[in-house]
Enzyme design. Sequence first.
Site, mmCIF file in Angstrom:
data_model
loop_
_atom_site.group_PDB
_atom_site.id
_atom_site.type_symbol
_atom_site.label_atom_id
_atom_site.label_comp_id
_atom_site.label_asym_id
_atom_site.label_seq_id
_atom_site.Cartn_x
_atom_site.Cartn_y
_atom_site.Cartn_z
ATOM 1 N N HIS B 256 43.855 45.476 40.088
ATOM 2 C CA HIS B 256 44.621 44.073 40.377
ATOM 3 C C HIS B 256 44.373 43.771 41.830
ATOM 4 O O HIS B 256 44.287 44.523 42.815
ATOM 5 C CB HIS B 256 46.131 44.482 40.032
ATOM 6 C CG HIS B 256 47.068 43.428 39.985
ATOM 7 N ND1 HIS B 256 47.227 42.555 41.248
ATOM 8 C CD2 HIS B 256 47.638 42.773 39.095
ATOM 9 C CE1 HIS B 256 48.093 41.581 40.793
ATOM 10 N NE2 HIS B 256 48.354 41.833 39.468
ATOM 11 N N ARG B 272 50.935 34.752 43.180
ATOM 12 C CA ARG B 272 49.698 33.597 43.356
ATOM 13 C C ARG B 272 49.737 32.383 42.449
ATOM 14 O O ARG B 272 49.627 31.349 42.285
ATOM 15 C CB ARG B 272 48.543 34.169 43.096
ATOM 16 C CG ARG B 272 47.881 35.066 44.243
ATOM 17 C CD ARG B 272 46.641 35.919 44.140
ATOM 18 N NE ARG B 272 47.043 36.934 43.349
ATOM 19 C CZ ARG B 272 46.289 37.105 41.855
ATOM 20 N NH1 ARG B 272 45.197 36.600 41.580
ATOM 21 N NH2 ARG B 272 46.686 38.369 41.287
#
Lengths: 245, 607
Positions: B256, B272
Site C-alpha cells: 500500500h 488520496r
Amino acid sequence: MAVRELTFRIMRYNPDEPEKKPHLQDFHLTEEPGMSLFVVLNKLREEQDPTLRFDFVCRASICGSCGMLVNGKPTLACKTLTKDLPPVTTLLPLPVFKLLGDLSVDTGVWFRDMSLRTESWIHTDETFVPDAPEVRMDNELALKIYEAERCIECGCCIGGCATANIKSDFIGAAGVNRVARFMVDPRDKRTEREYFDVVGTEDGVFGCIGLMACDDNCPVGVPLRDQLAYVRRKMAVAGWHYQKV
Amino acid sequence: MSHYDTFVTDVLVIGAGLAGERAAVEAATQGHNVILLSLVPPRRSHSSAAQGGMQAALGNSAMGKGDSPDVHFNDTVKGSDWGCDQDVARLFVETAPIAVREMAHWGVPWTRVTTADHVYDGKVIHEDPENAGLITARNFGGTAKWRTCYTSDGAGHTLLYTLDSMVLRLGITVHDRVEALSLIQDGERCYGAIVRCLRTGELRAYTAKTTVIATGGYGRLYGASTNAIINEGSGLGLALDTGVVPLGNMEAVQFHPTGLVPSWILITEGARGDGGYLLDKNLHRFMPDYEPAKKELASRDVVSRRIMQHIRAGYGVESPYGDHVWLDIRHLGAEHINTNLREIATICKNFRGIDPVTDLIPIRPTQHYGMGGVRTNIDGQAYGLKNLFALGEAACWDLHGFNRLGGNSLAETVVAGRIIGEKIAKFTAEASLDVKSSLVEEHLNKQADRVARLRENRDGTEYVFDLRHEMEQILSQHVGIFRSGESLQAAVDQLRDLHERTKHIGLRGGGRGGDPEMDAALRLPGMVRVAYCIAKGALARQESRGSHYREDFPKRDDANWLNRTLAYWPEGADEPELRYEPVKITESPPGDRGYGEASRGANSAKS
Ligand SMILES: Cc1cc2nc3c(=O)[nH]c(=O)nc-3n(C[C@H](O)[C@H](O)[C@H](O)COP(=O)(O)OP(=O)(O)OC[C@H]3O[C@@H](n4cnc5c(N)ncnc54)[C@H](O)[C@@H]3O)c2cc1C
Ligand code: FES
C-alpha cells in the site's frame, strides 16, 4: 534528552498454575522514541519472558482487544505511548471480565452475552429484495447511527464502572449505547416498549449511579453520557418507570 | 481419543471475518448447522480495520454517474494486469450492488448522497437531488468512476458488526480464541480440522461435512505490514500442509502506498481518494510528473513503485526509519478531515503525535494485501481436496490477479460469501459425514506429538521469536516492491535453511496452557513454508505484472507468463513445487492499463 529506564509492574497469573497466586512482577527496559505499550509488551515477551500473556490485534485502536488498567486507568494499551508515562507504570488486567492469564481477559464473551441480551440486530419482517434499489436514508440519520455503532467493545467503560464491578448482570454504558444504536434506527421495528423491557431495569439504565467514569474512559470518544441521557429521556417521555417484579 | 473434546457439524468455517461470517450466514439460512472458529472474538477480526470502503457500481453519486458493472469489470481486469479470472470478475461485479444493498438491509449505516455541494480537486460537485438518501460513493485508485461505498471512516467496522449481528440472530455457534492447526483429510477429502484452544492449550477435533477456510491475509510474514498482528497466514499453511491443495499466485503481494512511518499503520486510500497529494522533500507534488492521467490515484502497485522510484532518485525525506515522502491532506480542511477522515486524524495523533489538519504525514509503501491464497474454482471449491472451500483474502478465487483495487477486497468478502455460501449450502445438503475415527485420531496424535516435543525440547532449542524475525527480514529485504533474480535467489536459499531450523524449535518458557510461545512455535513452520512459496514463485516468474515487479524483467510477458502459479508442498518435501495453469481470457484481451511504467500515457523514470 536523557534516555529513560522504565519499570513495568505487571500482574502475573497463570490459571494453569493455580498454586501461584496473582502477583506483581517488575520488568525493566530502555525507552525508545515513539514507543507504545504494544512495543513494550512484545519486547518484554520476546526478550525477557515468553510466557507473558496479553492481547493485541490491530495495534491501531480499532479492534478493542487491548483494554487494560494503565496506572489504574482503563485504556487501550496500543495507543498508550511511553512518553506519557512516569518511570514506573503498573499494568493490571481489566476487572469485571474473566481473567485468562496475566493481562489477558475475556471481553469477547462478555460482549457476546450483552449483544444477545440486548438482541443487537435489526428486528424486521421485511425480506430483502435483490433487484430493488435501497431504501433511502437521510445522511444525518446514517451518521447518528454510526456515532453509536463506533463502539469497539474494548470494555474500558465496563472495567472502570463502579456498578459493573459489583453487579455482574449490569449491561453498562456499552449496553445502553447498544440499545440506543438500534432505537435511532428506523430499520429496526421493535416498539419502544420492547427496548425498555431490555434497558429499563436495574441491570440497565436504572443500575447506573451516575458517576460517568465511562464517558471519560471511552478511548474512541463514543458520547456515552449523551446516549444514556437519550435513552432516559425517551423513557421519561413514554412514562416508563422501573417496577420491581 | 476420549480425552479430547470433539464437535460435529454440517459446515465448519475457519475464520470469522467478513468472508467467513457471510458464508456462515448463507449456509445457516439454508438450514445447516454451522460452527465458526476464530483466533479472536469475531468482531476483532482484521476486517474491522478496513476504513476505506467497498466497491459496487451503484452510480448514485454525481461522480459515479454512468457507472455500471461493465465499467467496474474493466477497472478490475485492468487493475489485475490481466492476471485475474474474468468469469469470476464478471460474476463479482454483477453481484456487488446486490451485496451492498443487502448489507444496508441488515443494518449498515452507509453514508448517503446529500444535496450539499462539495469541492473536489478545485471543482464544485453538485449532487442530483433525485438521488438524495441513496448510498453514495467515494473515489479510490484505479477506477473510472467513484464507486467505493463507505460508512464515514468505518466501513469494515460497520460491515463486520452488522454481519456478526446476523450471526447472533441466526444463533450460529461461534468458538473464539481457537486456532485450527491442521485439516483432517486423507488426500482425497477433507473431514474437518484439529484445533487448539488458545485459552487452555487443549486440542480438539471438529468434524464436518464441509470445511471452509476464511482465515484472511498473511501480511505479518513481512513484519512491517499494515495488517493486524493475527494475520499470519496460518490458514494458507493448513491448505499447503495437505500436500495436495495448491496456493495460487503467492508472488502477487500488494504494497500500500501510504503506511505511516514507523508503525506502518495504514493511512487509508480515502485520503488520496478525497483529494490528498503526495509531496517529496522539496514539497513538490511529484505524482503528476509520472502519471499525468491518474496522478495519486493510479493503481496501488503503480503509486507504490513511483514513490520508491522517486525516493531512489534522491527526493525522499530522510528519517531514522529510512527515507519517506509526505502525504498532504491539509487543504481538505478540518471539517472534512474530522468527519470523513476522522480515523486518519486519530491515528496521526495517537501514533505519531501530529495533526493532519496542519501537519504533513510521513508515509512509505508497506505490505498490505495478498492477492494469492488457497486456489479455488469459481464455486469456491479448493483444488485438490473434496469437501473443502475457501474464500476471502485467504483464497485465490482469482478476482484480483496481480493487483487488487482498493475497495475490491471488502466487496469480495461479502460477494464471495453470498455466492460461495450458497454453493456450500447446496454441496453440504448432498454430502455425508462418514469419517473414520482412526483418521481423526491419527491427525490428533500428530498435533499432540508436536506439542509434546516442543514442551520437552526434544528437537532442539532454537528460539521461535528469533527465527520469526529472520523470516520477516528475508521477505522484507528480498521479496519487496522491486525484485531481481539474484536477490530472490538469496531469499529462497535463506528460507530453505530457516525452514530446516524450524524443525528444531524448543520452548524457553515451558509451554503450559494457553502459552503464547507455544502458539508461536506451532505456527511458525507453516508460516515459513508460505513465505517460501512467495519467494520461489517470485523468483520463477520472469516478467513484471501488477505488483510483481522484476527489475531484470521489467515488461509484462503475455506470450510466456499469462498464467497462474500453483505452489504445492508435497508431503515430506523440503521445498514447494511450482506448477502453472493458463489464465482464461473471456471478454477483455490484455492491453494497456492507461497508467504504470508500460503505459503509453505515463512518463518514464526521472532519475
Ligand atoms: C488496514 C487495512 C485497511 C483495509 N481497508 C480496506 C478497504 O477500505 N477496502 C477494502 O476493500 N479492503 C480493505 N482492506 C483489505 C480487507 O480489509 C481484507 O482483505 C478483508 O477484510 C479480509 O477479510 P477476510 O474475512 O478474508 O479475513 P479477516 O477479516 O482477516 O478474518 C480472518 C478470520 O480468520 C480467523 N483465523 C485466521 N487463522 C485462523 C486459524 N488458524 N484458526 C481459526 N481462525 C483463524 C481470524 O481470527 C479471523 O476471524 C484493508 C486491509 C488493511 C490491512
Ligand atoms: S490492539 Fe486493537 S485496539 Fe489496541
